[in-house]
Scaffold this motif. Structure first.
Motif, PDB file in Angstrom:
ATOM      1  N   THR A   1      -1.364  -1.907  11.491  1.00  0.00           N
ATOM      2  CA  THR A   1      -1.806  -2.220  12.848  1.00  0.00           C
ATOM      3  C   THR A   1      -3.290  -1.944  13.090  1.00  0.00           C
ATOM      4  OG1 THR A   1       0.420  -1.966  13.712  1.00  0.00           O
ATOM      5  CG2 THR A   1      -1.368  -1.778  15.304  1.00  0.00           C
ATOM      6  N   PRO A   2      -3.855  -0.817  12.644  1.00  0.00           N
ATOM      7  CA  PRO A   2      -5.295  -0.599  12.890  1.00  0.00           C
ATOM      8  C   PRO A   2      -6.179  -1.705  12.299  1.00  0.00           C
ATOM      9  CG  PRO A   2      -4.263   1.465  12.268  1.00  0.00           C
ATOM     10  CD  PRO A   2      -3.241   0.383  12.042  1.00  0.00           C
ATOM     11  N   LEU A   3      -5.847  -2.195  11.126  1.00  0.00           N
ATOM     12  CA  LEU A   3      -6.617  -3.285  10.531  1.00  0.00           C
ATOM     13  C   LEU A   3      -6.437  -4.567  11.340  1.00  0.00           C
ATOM     14  CD1 LEU A   3      -8.459  -4.361   8.288  1.00  0.00           C
ATOM     15  CD2 LEU A   3      -6.391  -4.854   6.966  1.00  0.00           C
TER      16      LEU A   3
ATOM     17  N   PHE B   1       0.831  -1.210   0.000  1.00  0.00           N
ATOM     18  CA  PHE B   1       0.000   0.000   0.000  1.00  0.00           C
ATOM     19  C   PHE B   1       0.859   1.251   0.000  1.00  0.00           C
ATOM     20  CE2 PHE B   1       0.395  -1.838   4.210  1.00  0.00           C
ATOM     21  CZ  PHE B   1       0.855  -0.790   4.995  1.00  0.00           C
ATOM     22  N   ARG B   2       0.259   2.305  -0.487  1.00  0.00           N
ATOM     23  CA  ARG B   2       0.916   3.609  -0.500  1.00  0.00           C
ATOM     24  C   ARG B   2       0.824   4.245   0.886  1.00  0.00           C
ATOM     25  NH1 ARG B   2       1.951   5.090  -5.794  1.00  0.00           N
ATOM     26  NH2 ARG B   2       0.769   3.912  -7.343  1.00  0.00           N
ATOM     27  N   SER B   3       1.668   5.203   1.162  1.00  0.00           N
ATOM     28  CA  SER B   3       1.699   5.823   2.484  1.00  0.00           C
ATOM     29  C   SER B   3       0.395   6.537   2.825  1.00  0.00           C
ATOM     30  CB  SER B   3       2.870   6.802   2.600  1.00  0.00           C
ATOM     31  OG  SER B   3       2.751   7.818   1.625  1.00  0.00           O
ATOM     32  N   ARG B   4      -0.353   6.961   1.836  1.00  0.00           N
ATOM     33  CA  ARG B   4      -1.612   7.659   2.114  1.00  0.00           C
ATOM     34  C   ARG B   4      -2.825   6.730   2.152  1.00  0.00           C
ATOM     35  NH1 ARG B   4      -0.399   8.892  -3.253  1.00  0.00           N
ATOM     36  NH2 ARG B   4      -2.179   8.755  -4.663  1.00  0.00           N
ATOM     37  N   ALA B   5      -2.603   5.424   2.119  1.00  0.00           N
ATOM     38  CA  ALA B   5      -3.703   4.457   2.234  1.00  0.00           C
ATOM     39  C   ALA B   5      -4.363   4.588   3.601  1.00  0.00           C
ATOM     40  CB  ALA B   5      -3.187   3.041   2.032  1.00  0.00           C
ATOM     41  N   THR B   6      -5.669   4.451   3.615  1.00  0.00           N
ATOM     42  CA  THR B   6      -6.444   4.551   4.851  1.00  0.00           C
ATOM     43  C   THR B   6      -6.868   3.153   5.311  1.00  0.00           C
ATOM     44  OG1 THR B   6      -8.538   4.711   3.668  1.00  0.00           O
ATOM     45  CG2 THR B   6      -7.360   6.796   4.100  1.00  0.00           C
ATOM     46  N   LEU B   7      -7.446   3.103   6.490  1.00  0.00           N
ATOM     47  CA  LEU B   7      -7.999   1.850   6.971  1.00  0.00           C
ATOM     48  C   LEU B   7      -9.051   1.340   5.980  1.00  0.00           C
ATOM     49  CD1 LEU B   7      -8.356  -0.384   9.056  1.00  0.00           C
ATOM     50  CD2 LEU B   7      -9.868   1.151  10.337  1.00  0.00           C
TER      51      LEU B   7
ATOM     52  N   SER C   1      -9.090   1.815   2.779  1.00  0.00           N
ATOM     53  CA  SER C   1      -8.360   1.278   1.617  1.00  0.00           C
ATOM     54  C   SER C   1      -7.931  -0.158   1.875  1.00  0.00           C
ATOM     55  CB  SER C   1      -7.103   2.102   1.329  1.00  0.00           C
ATOM     56  OG  SER C   1      -7.368   3.451   1.132  1.00  0.00           O
ATOM     57  N   LEU C   2      -7.364  -0.395   3.043  1.00  0.00           N
ATOM     58  CA  LEU C   2      -6.889  -1.726   3.407  1.00  0.00           C
ATOM     59  C   LEU C   2      -8.058  -2.706   3.537  1.00  0.00           C
ATOM     60  CD1 LEU C   2      -4.275  -0.583   6.053  1.00  0.00           C
ATOM     61  CD2 LEU C   2      -3.777  -1.449   3.756  1.00  0.00           C
ATOM     62  N   GLN C   3      -9.147  -2.264   4.150  1.00  0.00           N
ATOM     63  CA  GLN C   3     -10.324  -3.117   4.299  1.00  0.00           C
ATOM     64  C   GLN C   3     -10.902  -3.493   2.935  1.00  0.00           C
ATOM     65  OE1 GLN C   3     -12.411  -0.387   6.907  1.00  0.00           O
ATOM     66  NE2 GLN C   3     -12.225  -1.823   8.626  1.00  0.00           N
ATOM     67  N   ALA C   4     -10.972  -2.525   2.033  1.00  0.00           N
ATOM     68  CA  ALA C   4     -11.527  -2.784   0.695  1.00  0.00           C
ATOM     69  C   ALA C   4     -10.670  -3.774  -0.080  1.00  0.00           C
ATOM     70  CB  ALA C   4     -11.667  -1.471  -0.074  1.00  0.00           C
ATOM     71  N   ALA C   5      -9.360  -3.633   0.007  1.00  0.00           N
ATOM     72  CA  ALA C   5      -8.462  -4.567  -0.673  1.00  0.00           C
ATOM     73  C   ALA C   5      -8.627  -5.970  -0.100  1.00  0.00           C
ATOM     74  CB  ALA C   5      -7.012  -4.100  -0.559  1.00  0.00           C
ATOM     75  N   LEU C   6      -8.715  -6.076   1.223  1.00  0.00           N
ATOM     76  CA  LEU C   6      -8.901  -7.374   1.865  1.00  0.00           C
ATOM     77  C   LEU C   6     -10.230  -7.994   1.445  1.00  0.00           C
ATOM     78  CD1 LEU C   6      -8.107  -9.631   3.819  1.00  0.00           C
ATOM     79  CD2 LEU C   6      -9.084  -8.241   5.669  1.00  0.00           C
TER      80      LEU C   6
ATOM     81  N   PRO D   1     -10.546   0.056  -4.454  1.00  0.00           N
ATOM     82  CA  PRO D   1     -11.140   0.996  -5.420  1.00  0.00           C
ATOM     83  C   PRO D   1     -10.399   2.331  -5.519  1.00  0.00           C
ATOM     84  CG  PRO D   1     -12.871  -0.082  -4.173  1.00  0.00           C
ATOM     85  CD  PRO D   1     -11.551  -0.484  -3.541  1.00  0.00           C
ATOM     86  N   ASP D   2      -9.803   2.788  -4.422  1.00  0.00           N
ATOM     87  CA  ASP D   2      -9.061   4.054  -4.466  1.00  0.00           C
ATOM     88  C   ASP D   2      -7.631   3.873  -4.977  1.00  0.00           C
ATOM     89  OD1 ASP D   2      -7.706   2.928  -2.295  1.00  0.00           O
ATOM     90  OD2 ASP D   2      -8.484   4.379  -0.838  1.00  0.00           O
ATOM     91  N   ARG D   3      -7.264   2.616  -5.296  1.00  0.00           N
ATOM     92  CA  ARG D   3      -5.961   2.256  -5.854  1.00  0.00           C
ATOM     93  C   ARG D   3      -4.779   2.547  -4.912  1.00  0.00           C
ATOM     94  NH1 ARG D   3      -6.461   0.011 -10.373  1.00  0.00           N
ATOM     95  NH2 ARG D   3      -4.330   0.262 -11.075  1.00  0.00           N
ATOM     96  N   LEU D   4      -5.045   2.601  -3.620  1.00  0.00           N
ATOM     97  CA  LEU D   4      -3.996   2.888  -2.644  1.00  0.00           C
ATOM     98  C   LEU D   4      -3.485   1.647  -1.926  1.00  0.00           C
ATOM     99  CD1 LEU D   4      -5.358   6.177  -1.035  1.00  0.00           C
ATOM    100  CD2 LEU D   4      -3.616   5.923  -2.822  1.00  0.00           C
ATOM    101  N   ALA D   5      -4.196   0.518  -2.060  1.00  0.00           N
ATOM    102  CA  ALA D   5      -3.801  -0.700  -1.351  1.00  0.00           C
ATOM    103  C   ALA D   5      -4.050  -1.922  -2.221  1.00  0.00           C
ATOM    104  CB  ALA D   5      -4.588  -0.833  -0.047  1.00  0.00           C
ATOM    105  N   THR D   6      -3.189  -2.927  -2.031  1.00  0.00           N
ATOM    106  CA  THR D   6      -3.378  -4.221  -2.688  1.00  0.00           C
ATOM    107  C   THR D   6      -3.339  -5.307  -1.630  1.00  0.00           C
ATOM    108  OG1 THR D   6      -1.013  -4.540  -3.124  1.00  0.00           O
ATOM    109  CG2 THR D   6      -2.313  -3.467  -4.860  1.00  0.00           C
ATOM    110  N   CYS D   7      -4.030  -6.405  -1.926  1.00  0.00           N
ATOM    111  CA  CYS D   7      -4.055  -7.537  -1.014  1.00  0.00           C
ATOM    112  C   CYS D   7      -4.050  -8.816  -1.838  1.00  0.00           C
ATOM    113  CB  CYS D   7      -5.302  -7.483  -0.133  1.00  0.00           C
ATOM    114  SG  CYS D   7      -5.425  -8.842   1.054  1.00  0.00           S
ATOM    115  N   ALA D   8      -3.297  -9.803  -1.387  1.00  0.00           N
ATOM    116  CA  ALA D   8      -3.249 -11.130  -2.000  1.00  0.00           C
ATOM    117  C   ALA D   8      -3.329 -12.157  -0.879  1.00  0.00           C
ATOM    118  CB  ALA D   8      -1.957 -11.310  -2.792  1.00  0.00           C
ATOM    119  N   ILE D   9      -3.817 -13.348  -1.201  1.00  0.00           N
ATOM    120  CA  ILE D   9      -3.993 -14.387  -0.189  1.00  0.00           C
ATOM    121  C   ILE D   9      -3.146 -15.605  -0.552  1.00  0.00           C
ATOM    122  CG2 ILE D   9      -5.662 -15.827   1.055  1.00  0.00           C
ATOM    123  CD1 ILE D   9      -6.462 -12.937   1.327  1.00  0.00           C
ATOM    124  N   ALA D  10      -2.420 -16.107   0.442  1.00  0.00           N
ATOM    125  CA  ALA D  10      -1.621 -17.335   0.277  1.00  0.00           C
ATOM    126  C   ALA D  10      -1.954 -18.287   1.419  1.00  0.00           C
ATOM    127  CB  ALA D  10      -0.128 -17.020   0.272  1.00  0.00           C
TER     128      ALA D  10
END
Length: 126
Positions: free
Chosen positions: A45-47, A8-14, A16-21, A107-116
């Motif tokens: 950490t907040p997530l 994620f980019r430094s300006r990603a929000t909680l 952003s992270l939730q949406a990617a997840l 959707p805001d293109r600030l975070a990515t998430c992948a699952i392994a």
């Protein structure tokens, strides 16, 4: 063990992270761990706290050597990997890791998430 790896980019929000997840986890069992680069862990950490999950912090060398399916030029330049999210998820699992969901972008293109998961996991494979 099922790990959600994040980039994620430094300006990603909680949000952003939730949406990617949410995008990455759709149709899969719940994750058991979150993972990201060691220097990005404080922003995750907040997530982790909201979900009650531990964070695996991944060192730069493990990020650079993890196999990824995605080949993002931006990620390659910044971190030496095709996908920070995929590399973090794979490295957190270690030997026997299998990517069960390639990176998804918020959707805001600030975070990515992948699952392994560990190789014996029988979830959806794309």
């Amino acid at each position: 063990m099922i790990v959600a790896g994040f980039g994620f980019r430094s300006r990603a929000t909680l949000a952003s992270l939730q949406a990617a997840l949410m995008a990455a986890q759709e149709g899969l069992p719940p994750v058991t761990h979150l993972a990201t680069a060691a220097d990005k862990a404080p922003a995750l950490t907040p997530l982790a706290e909201a979900l009650g999950l531990p964070i695996a912090t991944i060192e730069d060398e493990a990020i650079r050597t993890a196999t990824t399916r995605t080949a993002s030029p931006t990620s390659q330049k910044a971190r030496g990997t095709g996908s920070m999210a995929e590399a973090a998820a794979m490295a957190a699992i270690g030997p026997g890791a299998r990517l069960i969901r390639p990176r998804r972008i918020s959707p805001d293109r600030l975070a990515t998430c992948a699952i392994a998961a560990q190789n014996h996991f029988q979830g959806t494979h794309e």
